[in-house]
Design a protein around this motif. Sequence first.
Motif, PDB file in Angstrom:
ATOM      1  N   TRP A  71     -16.069  -4.097 -17.977  1.00  8.31           N
ATOM      2  CA  TRP A  71     -16.880  -3.985 -16.770  1.00  8.31           C
ATOM      3  C   TRP A  71     -18.040  -4.984 -16.795  1.00  8.31           C
TER       4      TRP A  71
ATOM      5  N   PRO B 291     -17.024   1.857  -1.730  1.00 12.03           N
ATOM      6  CA  PRO B 291     -15.869   1.678  -2.604  1.00 12.03           C
ATOM      7  C   PRO B 291     -15.185   0.338  -2.324  1.00 12.03           C
TER       8      PRO B 291
ATOM      9  N   THR C 119     -11.580   0.998 -11.777  1.00 11.97           N
ATOM     10  CA  THR C 119     -12.557   2.071 -11.640  1.00 11.97           C
ATOM     11  C   THR C 119     -12.110   3.339 -12.356  1.00 11.97           C
ATOM     12  N   TYR C 120     -10.841   3.666 -12.279  1.00  7.96           N
ATOM     13  CA  TYR C 120     -10.368   4.907 -12.901  1.00  7.96           C
ATOM     14  C   TYR C 120     -10.308   4.801 -14.425  1.00  7.96           C
TER      15      TYR C 120
ATOM     16  N   SER D  77     -15.167  -7.388  -5.608  1.00  8.05           N
ATOM     17  CA  SER D  77     -15.331  -7.013  -7.012  1.00  8.05           C
ATOM     18  C   SER D  77     -14.077  -7.371  -7.785  1.00  8.05           C
TER      19      SER D  77
ATOM     20  N   SER E 252     -23.830   1.946 -10.200  1.00  9.73           N
ATOM     21  CA  SER E 252     -23.293   0.589 -10.077  1.00  9.73           C
ATOM     22  C   SER E 252     -24.232  -0.308  -9.271  1.00  9.73           C
TER      23      SER E 252
ATOM     24  N   TRP F 162     -13.038  -3.573  -9.473  1.00 17.12           N
ATOM     25  CA  TRP F 162     -12.835  -2.322  -8.742  1.00 17.12           C
ATOM     26  C   TRP F 162     -11.505  -1.678  -9.104  1.00 17.12           C
TER      27      TRP F 162
END
Length: 288
Positions: free
Chosen positions: A98, A129, A87-88, A81, A138, A84
Amino acid sequence: MKNKRALLESHGLKCLAIGNHLVGQAVCDLIDERHQSIVPAHVWGDGSPEGVRQRAAQEMKDTARAAAAFGVKTVTGFTGSSVWHATYAFPPTSQAFWDKGFADFGQRWTPILDTFEAHGVQFALEVHPTEIAFDIASAQRAIEAVKGHRRFGFNFDPSHLGYQGVDYVKFLRTFTDRVFNVHMKDVWWGRGDGTVGVFGGHTSFGDPRRFWDFRSLGRGMVDFESIIVALNDIGYAGPLSVEWEDSRMDRVHGATESAAFCKRLDFPAAAGAFDAVFDKDKQARVGG
């Protein structure tokens, strides 16, 4: 290929899926020095990030060809990804950011999936993850990114969902026709001493401070009974593949008990409603 098949058959074994997680990871990832340790030398090449990604994509196409030649209909793996790391969502991350990540995934993986289609093989992403899909939301977005490509589905592994708070049984009931393979793997969470959270605190697996950790099958917190019921309900007829990880246990002991756990847990789906036996018309037909 024939010799490998013969070797398996001589031991009473079958190959129902092959995996290529490590190379798949490099297709969409932001490449760094860690990737050199997980991909073959010919994929790493000179280490230029885009070159690695392109060679990894070619290797995944070759994996589809190899699976077909070996008589296997499913390849499990990772996708990597490009988003990734965000993500936060700080610095503040927009949906447009995204969207670019999912578009990148779609652009890179659609040609790979077309090769899978040409050879009659499914690709099963292990939702996890660090991948483009790591939960239900997702995963839905990933399907959209490849325009619902029929060769794109999932390798279901509840151990990567439970500790996140994702409803892993709902995952099965959401993607009923895209569960191509199942990993039987356990995990516990809500443990540790309160110094490490769900993100892991940069600790190693097996560290007693950890909030979550992988466990041998049946020793964690995953509700496998509900999983088997759901798999039967959605008509899944593929393998239950033990993926064993437990930092505290001997591997042979763990593999042995996990195989026994699977065999004890699994059961065939019902052929009909349990109370159909009371149907007098059916009884008369059977009796006649």
